[in-house]
Design a protein around this motif. Structure first.
Motif, mmCIF file in Angstrom:
data_model
loop_
_atom_site.group_PDB
_atom_site.id
_atom_site.type_symbol
_atom_site.label_atom_id
_atom_site.label_comp_id
_atom_site.label_asym_id
_atom_site.label_seq_id
_atom_site.Cartn_x
_atom_site.Cartn_y
_atom_site.Cartn_z
ATOM 1 N N GLN A 138 2.462 -3.431 14.420
ATOM 2 C CA GLN A 138 3.653 -3.798 13.660
ATOM 3 C C GLN A 138 3.280 -4.279 12.257
ATOM 4 O O GLN A 138 3.917 -3.910 11.269
ATOM 5 N N ALA A 139 2.228 -5.091 12.160
ATOM 6 C CA ALA A 139 1.779 -5.592 10.856
ATOM 7 C C ALA A 139 1.329 -4.445 9.966
ATOM 8 O O ALA A 139 1.654 -4.402 8.765
ATOM 9 N N LEU A 140 0.602 -3.505 10.528
ATOM 10 C CA LEU A 140 0.128 -2.355 9.759
ATOM 11 C C LEU A 140 1.287 -1.496 9.278
ATOM 12 O O LEU A 140 1.329 -1.084 8.110
ATOM 13 N N GLN A 141 2.231 -1.227 10.157
ATOM 14 C CA GLN A 141 3.380 -0.408 9.780
ATOM 15 C C GLN A 141 4.141 -1.020 8.603
ATOM 16 O O GLN A 141 4.472 -0.338 7.627
ATOM 17 N N VAL A 142 4.406 -2.302 8.692
ATOM 18 C CA VAL A 142 5.174 -2.991 7.650
ATOM 19 C C VAL A 142 4.422 -3.005 6.329
ATOM 20 O O VAL A 142 4.979 -2.657 5.272
ATOM 21 N N GLU A 143 3.147 -3.380 6.364
ATOM 22 C CA GLU A 143 2.407 -3.559 5.122
ATOM 23 C C GLU A 143 1.985 -2.246 4.462
ATOM 24 O O GLU A 143 1.968 -2.141 3.235
ATOM 25 N N ILE A 144 1.646 -1.237 5.263
ATOM 26 C CA ILE A 144 1.328 0.069 4.662
ATOM 27 C C ILE A 144 2.568 0.610 3.955
ATOM 28 O O ILE A 144 2.493 1.137 2.844
ATOM 29 N N GLN A 145 3.719 0.458 4.604
ATOM 30 C CA GLN A 145 4.961 0.899 3.958
ATOM 31 C C GLN A 145 5.248 0.100 2.696
ATOM 32 O O GLN A 145 5.719 0.655 1.703
ATOM 33 N N ASN A 146 4.984 -1.181 2.718
ATOM 34 C CA ASN A 146 5.199 -1.995 1.509
ATOM 35 C C ASN A 146 4.411 -1.434 0.328
ATOM 36 O O ASN A 146 4.900 -1.391 -0.803
ATOM 37 N N ALA A 147 3.196 -0.986 0.599
ATOM 38 C CA ALA A 147 2.373 -0.402 -0.463
ATOM 39 C C ALA A 147 2.915 0.957 -0.890
ATOM 40 O O ALA A 147 3.009 1.258 -2.086
ATOM 41 N N LEU A 148 3.288 1.782 0.071
ATOM 42 C CA LEU A 148 3.785 3.124 -0.241
ATOM 43 C C LEU A 148 5.094 3.066 -1.036
ATOM 44 O O LEU A 148 5.358 3.930 -1.882
ATOM 45 N N LEU A 149 5.906 2.049 -0.760
ATOM 46 C CA LEU A 149 7.183 1.910 -1.457
ATOM 47 C C LEU A 149 7.053 1.135 -2.768
ATOM 48 O O LEU A 149 8.043 0.913 -3.473
ATOM 49 N N GLY A 150 5.836 0.715 -3.087
ATOM 50 C CA GLY A 150 5.597 0.014 -4.341
ATOM 51 C C GLY A 150 6.009 -1.442 -4.328
ATOM 52 O O GLY A 150 6.087 -2.085 -5.383
ATOM 53 N N LYS A 151 6.256 -1.997 -3.160
ATOM 54 C CA LYS A 151 6.647 -3.403 -3.061
ATOM 55 C C LYS A 151 5.442 -4.332 -3.196
ATOM 56 O O LYS A 151 5.591 -5.502 -3.571
ATOM 57 N N LYS A 152 4.264 -3.821 -2.848
ATOM 58 C CA LYS A 152 3.026 -4.588 -2.961
ATOM 59 C C LYS A 152 1.914 -3.646 -3.402
ATOM 60 O O LYS A 152 2.006 -2.430 -3.197
ATOM 61 N N THR A 153 0.866 -4.193 -3.977
ATOM 62 C CA THR A 153 -0.301 -3.372 -4.265
ATOM 63 C C THR A 153 -0.998 -3.072 -2.938
ATOM 64 O O THR A 153 -0.840 -3.826 -1.966
ATOM 65 N N PRO A 154 -1.785 -1.997 -2.877
ATOM 66 C CA PRO A 154 -2.528 -1.723 -1.641
ATOM 67 C C PRO A 154 -3.390 -2.904 -1.199
ATOM 68 O O PRO A 154 -3.472 -3.205 -0.004
ATOM 69 N N GLN A 155 -4.007 -3.595 -2.163
ATOM 70 C CA GLN A 155 -4.846 -4.738 -1.815
ATOM 71 C C GLN A 155 -4.025 -5.865 -1.190
ATOM 72 O O GLN A 155 -4.390 -6.419 -0.145
ATOM 73 N N GLN A 156 -2.900 -6.202 -1.813
ATOM 74 C CA GLN A 156 -2.065 -7.279 -1.284
ATOM 75 C C GLN A 156 -1.509 -6.911 0.088
ATOM 76 O O GLN A 156 -1.445 -7.748 0.996
#
Length: 423
Positions: free
Chosen positions: A393-411
């Protein structure tokens, strides 16, 4: 497994499962004696072997083992995990079908038996390496592989040819982007690549293959999630880059495997990553406009030179409180054998290396068998952690955050690691 798009549902519902341990795991001695009685076997309805396939296996097995009766129960994949867990204390099922993402949880909770003592040393040479680790956790085996599966790379040969490219040009992910740019610049399709990047288990599977291609693994030596440095961030950066450059369809963040399949079958996509059955769909004239134009190969390599596919395989395990563990083992040993798997190879692939050099096996699906022969021998597992559902669940949410430009890949990766390791 092949129906991995459904895993997002399981991940969401399984978080509330009890973490209580089931004691009374079958001992090695119990596995070796008293191979008689009626065994209850819990299996999955969709994907892989059909109910009629299993019925045929059972009939043949019972004829060879008259002192053992096999009763099978089939449930949808979405219900399988929870049914295994809730039935474990009572020892309802002697053998159960298990997904590759469950060994850590089931082993630590004592839900399935340790079968390590039953694994012949020869299996390390005769069984596909990628398949062998399907039910492995911390060096022990909690099930016998029963049908390997991974994502392969599919491409439209005609579209590649129009820009002077061949399969050799897409053997690396950098090569894929270079060819994709040529296809886009030529106006053949707007978005040459499509992915299963919806917030679901499908996204974790795609990320796993790219992580492996960049030379990474999900966890560190202590078994903690560690994808917030090196390959873990680099692979995600590449994913985001492919969207930013207009090479990957931005709608991929809403796609599951069926969506990417349909996009390529309709001629809107030039290349995709998907499960083995995709080749069949792309050549089905009732649903595809590119019949005869699809190519298939092992996943492209990354900067590391590696190209493992994600392990989506299933196994057969023995319930820790099985009343007939010896009979259950005898059944598992039979249905997972090379001879039986080859008999039903049109439904599911074989876990045995020798199968892939046999004309009778190759003839069932030459292109896919050729690609799978190497892909199955090297597969990357998803995080082998007891709290896998939380991690996923954590991976799904955060990878999507990066793909959608909500966070940098590092963050995004920093936050995923924090949520998984402290959740």
């Amino acid at each position: 497994m092949r129906a991995l798009a459904a895993l997002g549902v399981v991940a969401a519902t399984s978080l509330a499962l009890s973490a209580c341990s089931i004691t009374g795991a079958s001992s090695s001695k119990a596995l070796d004696s008293g191979a008689t009685g009626t065994i209850n076997v819990l299996l999955m309805k969709q994907a892989g072997y059909s109910e009629s396939d299993v019925a045929s296996m059972v009939k043949d097995f019972e004829a060879k083992n008259p002192k053992i009766t096999v009763k099978t129960t089939f449930v949808a994949y979405e219900a399988l995990h929870d049914k295994i867990v809730t039935s474990a204390p009572a020892g309802t099922y002697d053998a159960v079908a298990t997904d590759v993402i469950w060994p850590a949880e089931f082993a630590t909770k004592g839900i399935v038996a340790d079968l390590t003592s039953k694994f012949p040393s020869s299996w390390k040479k005769t069984m596909l390496g990628g398949a062998l680790n399907t039910s492995e956790y911390k060096g022990k085996y909690y099930g016998v592989p029963w049908g390997p599966s991974t994502k392969l790379f599919f491409f439209n040969k005609d579209m590649l040819a129009k820009v002077g490219a061949t399969q050799d040009d897409v053997k690396t992910w950098d090569g894929v982007l270079a060819v994709a740019k040529k296809i886009k610049d030529a106006g053949i399709v707007k978005y040459p690549l499509a992915w299963s990047w919806s917030q679901a288990e499908a996204l974790v599977c795609d990320y796993a293959q790219l992580l492996g291609a960049w030379g990474g693994t999900f966890t560190d030596a202590k078994g903690k999630l560690a994808i917030n440095k090196g390959a873990g961030v680099e692979a995600l950066t590449w994913m985001k880059k492919s969207i930013d450059e207009g090479l990957s369809d931005p709608a991929s963040t809403t796609f599951l495997e069926d969506d990417t399949d349909k996009s390529m079958a309709s001629g809107k996509t030039a290349m995709e990553l998907n499960w083995e059955s995709t080749f069949r769909d792309l050549n089905d004239p009732t649903i595809s406009t590119i019949v005869g134009k699809a190519g298939v190969m092992q996943t492209p390599a990354g900067p590391s030179g590696k190209n493992p596919g994600v392990n989506g395989s299933m196994a057969l395990s023995i319930g820790a409180k099985s009343k007939h563990p010896a009979a259950a083992w005898k059944f598992i040993e039979y249905v997972t054998s090379e001879a039986v798997q080859e008999k039903f190879v049109q439904s599911n692939s074989s876990d045995w290396k020798a199968s892939y050099s046999k004309p009778s096996v190759i003839a069932t699906n030459p292109e896919v068998v050729k690609a799978a022969a190497t892909a199955y021998d090297s597969m990357i597992p998803r995080p082998q952690m007891p709290n896998y559902n939380t991690v996923s669940q954590a991976l799904q949410v955060e990878i999507q955050n990066a793909l959608l430009g909500k966070k940098t890949p590092q963050q995004a990766m920093d936050d995923a690691v924090n949520a998984a390791n402290n959740g």
